[in-house]
Design a protein around this motif. Structure first.
Motif, short mmCIF file in Angstrom:
data_model
loop_
_atom_site.label_atom_id
_atom_site.label_comp_id
_atom_site.label_asym_id
_atom_site.label_seq_id
_atom_site.Cartn_x
_atom_site.Cartn_y
_atom_site.Cartn_z
N UNK A 9 0.82 -1.21 0.00
CA UNK A 9 0.00 0.00 0.00
C UNK A 9 0.86 1.26 0.00
N UNK A 10 1.97 1.23 0.73
CA UNK A 10 2.89 2.38 0.73
C UNK A 10 3.43 2.62 -0.67
N UNK A 54 1.30 -15.04 -3.48
CA UNK A 54 1.45 -13.61 -3.22
C UNK A 54 2.91 -13.20 -3.38
N UNK A 55 3.81 -14.03 -2.91
CA UNK A 55 5.25 -13.74 -3.02
C UNK A 55 5.66 -13.58 -4.49
N UNK A 68 9.33 1.00 -14.65
CA UNK A 68 8.64 2.26 -14.36
C UNK A 68 7.36 2.42 -15.18
N UNK A 69 6.55 1.37 -15.15
CA UNK A 69 5.30 1.36 -15.89
C UNK A 69 4.12 1.39 -14.92
N UNK A 70 3.43 2.52 -14.86
CA UNK A 70 2.31 2.69 -13.92
C UNK A 70 1.16 1.74 -14.21
N UNK A 71 0.85 1.54 -15.48
CA UNK A 71 -0.29 0.69 -15.84
C UNK A 71 -0.08 -0.75 -15.39
N UNK A 72 1.10 -1.28 -15.65
CA UNK A 72 1.40 -2.65 -15.22
C UNK A 72 1.42 -2.72 -13.70
N UNK A 73 2.00 -1.70 -13.07
CA UNK A 73 2.03 -1.65 -11.61
C UNK A 73 0.61 -1.74 -11.04
N UNK A 78 -3.52 -4.47 -7.99
CA UNK A 78 -4.90 -4.90 -7.80
C UNK A 78 -4.98 -6.40 -7.53
N UNK A 79 -4.23 -7.18 -8.30
CA UNK A 79 -4.24 -8.63 -8.13
C UNK A 79 -3.68 -9.05 -6.77
N UNK A 80 -2.62 -8.38 -6.33
CA UNK A 80 -2.03 -8.71 -5.03
C UNK A 80 -3.01 -8.41 -3.90
N UNK A 81 -3.61 -7.24 -3.95
CA UNK A 81 -4.55 -6.85 -2.88
C UNK A 81 -5.75 -7.81 -2.84
#
Length: 88
Positions: A9-10, A54-55, A68-73, A78-81
């Protein structure tokens, strides 16, 4: 799990600042806290599988940070959360 989720989240909260170094540090901390869970013998086998998943997802998130790709990030985040919410 809470510590790992907190680090993810950070990293997400810093996405708008484009400070990829801080985001990378947060995802690295998420990997470290998640790896502690993987080696914890007190967690039952069914949860170990979910933690392993999750790891891997957090490591994929780090790859998005490296390029440094915001869309992929955002997709990886979303999937991790979602996976963490199922686990907790």
């Amino acid at each position: 799990i809470i510590e790992t989720k907190s680090n993810v989240l950070k990293a997400y909260s810093k996405l708008d600042t484009d400070n990829w170094n801080d985001i990378s540090n947060d995802t690295t901390q998420a990997v470290k806290s998640c790896s502690k869970l993987l080696t914890n013998p007190n967690i039952d086998q069914s949860k170990q599988y979910d933690i392993s998943k999750i790891y891997v997802m957090i490591n994929e998130l780090q790859n998005a940070v490296q390029v440094k790709d915001k869309q992929i990030f955002l997709i990886k985040y979303k999937n991790i959360i979602e996976e963490m919410n199922i686990l907790s």
